[in-house]
Design a protein around this motif. Structure first.
Motif: not given
Length: 267
Positions: A168, A160, A163-165
């Motif tokens: 961001k 996660d 891929k996401n944080r």
């Protein structure tokens, strides 16, 4: 009516024209590295328990509450701890806020009285998303457990994160660097190097060690080109370059940033 002054309200007694003393674990860069980079960039005189024989004893004395109560300073929970004259403070962002004006790593107060808070906000954001969260990738359940006791959870957390944080936070700092407040050049705020730039450099350097595949892919994408330009600009500053090549720069191992092949995930 007479007033009384508690010991804690006393002003610090000694002159601040003395070397800084960093109290931190030997063997890992850790959160103390942000303080070292600021001191090194400024060419400040300092001592470091990580490079002093038996320096770990001073670290443990603070952690175990064995340092005598001087009536002025509050006990520290954990390193990094900075001693300067009679002042003893802890917490990385707090230490950097103290050092910033003294080392010329924040805008001068008479030119930008609120600048230090903007710089601190940037540093806090980098520490949140690019230091604390990566640490939680290998210790998502409990810091008291070994990585081997939480490998499945670590894999899920790391997937996660990359891929996401991670994207961001890279995206946020790219946006900052494109903003008018960033100013000219590669720096985050006001067109000049601040300690926030050093914090971002160290965080990105650690993430590159921990998740090399993910960082390489994000760098290659070109979506965060200004972030990586800042990284290279810090790396090439003369005092930082000399420091990084010296034995004062400790290698990554089992600290905040750890490399596990099974967590080296490509987003």
């Amino acid at each position: 009516m007479a007033t009384t002054t508690s010991p804690a309200s006393k002003r610090q007694r000694s002159s601040k024209d003395v070397p800084y003393h960093l109290i931190y674990w030997p063997g890992v860069p850790g959160r103390g590295e942000h303080v070292r980079l600021a001191l090194e960039e400024a060419g400040a005189e300092y001592t470091d328990t990580a490079h002093i024989k038996d320096g770990i004893k001073e670290v443990m004395a603070h952690i175990n509450g064995e340092v005598p109560d001087d009536g002025i300073n509050v006990p520290a929970l954990a390193p990094p701890i900075l001693k300067h004259g009679d002042l003893v403070i802890s917490q990385t962002p707090n230490i950097l806020m103290y050092l910033g004006p003294r080392l010329g790593l924040v805008p001068p107060h008479d030119e930008d009285e609120d600048g230090i808070y903007k710089v601190n906000g940037l540093a806090l954001t980098a520490l949140d998303g690019l230091s604390n969260e990566p640490h939680d990738c290998h210790h998502p359940i409990a810091t008291g457990l070994y990585y081997e006791d939480q490998k499945a959870e670590s894999k899920r957390k790391s997937e996660d994160y990359v891929k996401n944080r991670l994207s961001k936070f890279l995206g946020y700092f790219e946006r900052v660097l494109k903003s008018k407040a960033s100013g000219d050049g590669p720096w985050l705020y006001g067109g000049k190097l601040t300690y926030a730039d050093l914090v971002l450099f160290q965080c990105l350097d650690g993430v590159k060690f921990m998740f090399p595949k993910a960082v390489a892919k994000y760098e290659k994408s070109g979506d965060y080109s200004n972030v990586f330009k800042l990284y290279e600009a810090v790396k090439e500053r003369p005092k930082i370059k000399e420091y990084l090549a010296s034995d004062r720069r400790q290698k990554y191992s089992m600290g905040i940033y750890r490399y596990y092949e099974e967590l080296d995930i490509e987003p």
